[in-house]
Design a protein around this motif. Structure first.
Motif, short mmCIF file in Angstrom:
data_model
loop_
_atom_site.label_atom_id
_atom_site.label_comp_id
_atom_site.label_asym_id
_atom_site.label_seq_id
_atom_site.Cartn_x
_atom_site.Cartn_y
_atom_site.Cartn_z
N ILE A 65 0.83 -1.21 0.00
CA ILE A 65 0.00 0.00 0.00
C ILE A 65 0.86 1.25 0.00
N GLU A 66 1.91 1.25 0.81
CA GLU A 66 2.80 2.40 0.84
C GLU A 66 3.50 2.60 -0.50
N GLU A 67 3.90 1.48 -1.12
CA GLU A 67 4.51 1.58 -2.44
C GLU A 67 3.52 2.09 -3.48
N PHE A 68 2.29 1.57 -3.38
CA PHE A 68 1.27 2.03 -4.33
C PHE A 68 0.94 3.51 -4.12
N ARG A 69 0.93 3.94 -2.85
CA ARG A 69 0.65 5.34 -2.58
C ARG A 69 1.71 6.24 -3.23
N THR A 70 2.98 5.83 -3.14
CA THR A 70 4.04 6.62 -3.77
C THR A 70 3.86 6.66 -5.28
N LYS A 71 3.58 5.50 -5.88
CA LYS A 71 3.36 5.47 -7.33
C LYS A 71 2.12 6.27 -7.71
N LYS A 72 1.09 6.16 -6.85
CA LYS A 72 -0.15 6.90 -7.13
C LYS A 72 0.11 8.40 -7.19
N GLU A 73 0.80 8.92 -6.21
CA GLU A 73 1.08 10.35 -6.19
C GLU A 73 1.95 10.76 -7.38
N THR A 74 2.89 9.88 -7.73
CA THR A 74 3.74 10.17 -8.90
C THR A 74 2.92 10.19 -10.18
N MET A 75 2.04 9.18 -10.33
CA MET A 75 1.20 9.13 -11.53
C MET A 75 0.22 10.30 -11.59
N LYS A 76 -0.32 10.67 -10.45
CA LYS A 76 -1.23 11.81 -10.43
C LYS A 76 -0.50 13.08 -10.83
N ALA B 159 0.36 17.13 -14.85
CA ALA B 159 1.31 17.89 -15.67
C ALA B 159 1.01 17.70 -17.16
N ALA B 160 0.71 16.45 -17.55
CA ALA B 160 0.38 16.20 -18.96
C ALA B 160 -0.92 16.91 -19.35
N GLU B 161 -1.89 16.91 -18.44
CA GLU B 161 -3.16 17.59 -18.73
C GLU B 161 -2.94 19.09 -18.88
N ALA B 162 -2.13 19.68 -17.99
CA ALA B 162 -1.84 21.10 -18.10
C ALA B 162 -1.08 21.40 -19.39
N SER B 163 -0.13 20.54 -19.74
CA SER B 163 0.62 20.74 -20.99
C SER B 163 -0.29 20.64 -22.20
N SER B 164 -1.21 19.68 -22.16
CA SER B 164 -2.16 19.55 -23.28
C SER B 164 -3.05 20.78 -23.40
N THR B 165 -3.50 21.29 -22.25
CA THR B 165 -4.34 22.49 -22.28
C THR B 165 -3.58 23.69 -22.86
#
Length: 281
Positions: free
Chosen positions: A129-140, A145-151
């Motif tokens: 869960i802790e590992e997933f939380r780190t990946k989750k925050e990174t993916m978010k 960032a990708a959404e802002a760049s696309s906009t």
């Protein structure tokens, strides 16, 4: 593939497409994280329940051990009092309690093994869960960032629907502005050419040209008359005798004044005709 199977496949594909468009990865990641936390809580509750059951068995084992000790004392006391029958009965109860204790110890050992296994699973799940939380925050962060760049890219390239509408509105405004500028230039040109005067007046170009010719011919005729009068006066003054009387001289001066007056009147008429021409044009 039958009709029903094809229909079901098409419906599932449509639903999947709609879900893909409606899905927000950040919300999906948060939901998955919450689901894993719920699983961890379930494991913790299972460990707590298992530990509770083990504690109950341990308490029951201690009571049995106390009974074993009690029956042991009873047997010793009965032997001291030469009550072998009572001593035998006490030892039989002691044996029964000891058998129960052995059974409880096996159950407690099994529960302890299950508890240790659940604790290991809990620790492993918590680490995941802790590992997933780190990946989750990174993916978010990457997604945002990708959404802002696309906009920003859509804004810079004007590929978004709203920016396309803005672009079309600007084009329409430019077209209307150019039309208004062309119309203003045309109106200025018509005004300078006198086309507006022709529109407001009942006269056409032919009438105006005829008026100009008539005014010009009148000026020329008056000019010829002035020339002939001036020429006739000069001939008469040359033919006069040297001994002309003072009265003739006065008459000549009067005629000269009249001639000058006629010349001035002619010039005035000519200027007036020019002013009329300018006004009419």
């Amino acid at each position: 593939m039958g009709i029903l199977s094809r229909t079901s496949y098409v419906i599932r594909s449509k639903i999947n497409s709609l879900l893909n468009r409606a899905e927000d990865p950040t919300q999906t990641l948060d939901y998955s994280y919450e689901q894993m936390r719920d699983q961890l809580q379930d494991v913790k509750r299972g460990i707590a329940d298992l530990t509770t059951q083990k504690k109950r068995l341990e308490m029951q084992k201690r009571r049995l051990e106390d009974n074993v000790e009690k029956h042991n004392e009873q047997a010793r006391t009965a032997v001291q009092q030469d009550r072998e029958d009572l001593a035998r009965r006490a030892l039989e109860k002691k044996k029964t309690k000891m058998n129960q204790i052995e059974d409880l110890e096996r159950q407690i050992s099994d529960l302890q093994s299950q508890q240790d296994q659940l604790i290991e699973q809990k620790d492993e799940l918590q680490a995941r869960i802790e590992e997933f939380r780190t990946k989750k925050e990174t993916m978010k962060a990457r997604y945002e960032a990708a959404e802002a760049s696309s906009t920003v890219s859509e804004a810079m390239t004007a590929t978004g629907e709203e920016f396309e509408d803005v672009g079309r509105a600007i084009e329409r405004a430019e077209e209307k502005t150019e039309d208004m500028e062309a119309r203003a230039a045309a109106l200025d040109e018509l005004h300078e050419s006198g086309a507006f005067d022709d529109v407001l007046s009942d006269k056409d170009n032919i009438d105006r040209e005829l008026e100009e010719l008539s005014a010009g011919s009148g000026v020329e005729a008056e000019l010829e008359t002035l020339k002939s009068e001036v020429g006739g006066d000069e001939g008469e003054s040359d033919a006069e005798p040297a001994g002309a009387t003072e009265v003739d001289s006065e008459v000549d001066e009067t005629e000269l004044d009249d001639l000058e007056s006629d010349v001035e009147d002619g010039e005035i008429e000519a200027e007036l005709a020019e002013l009329k021409d300018e006004e009419s044009s």
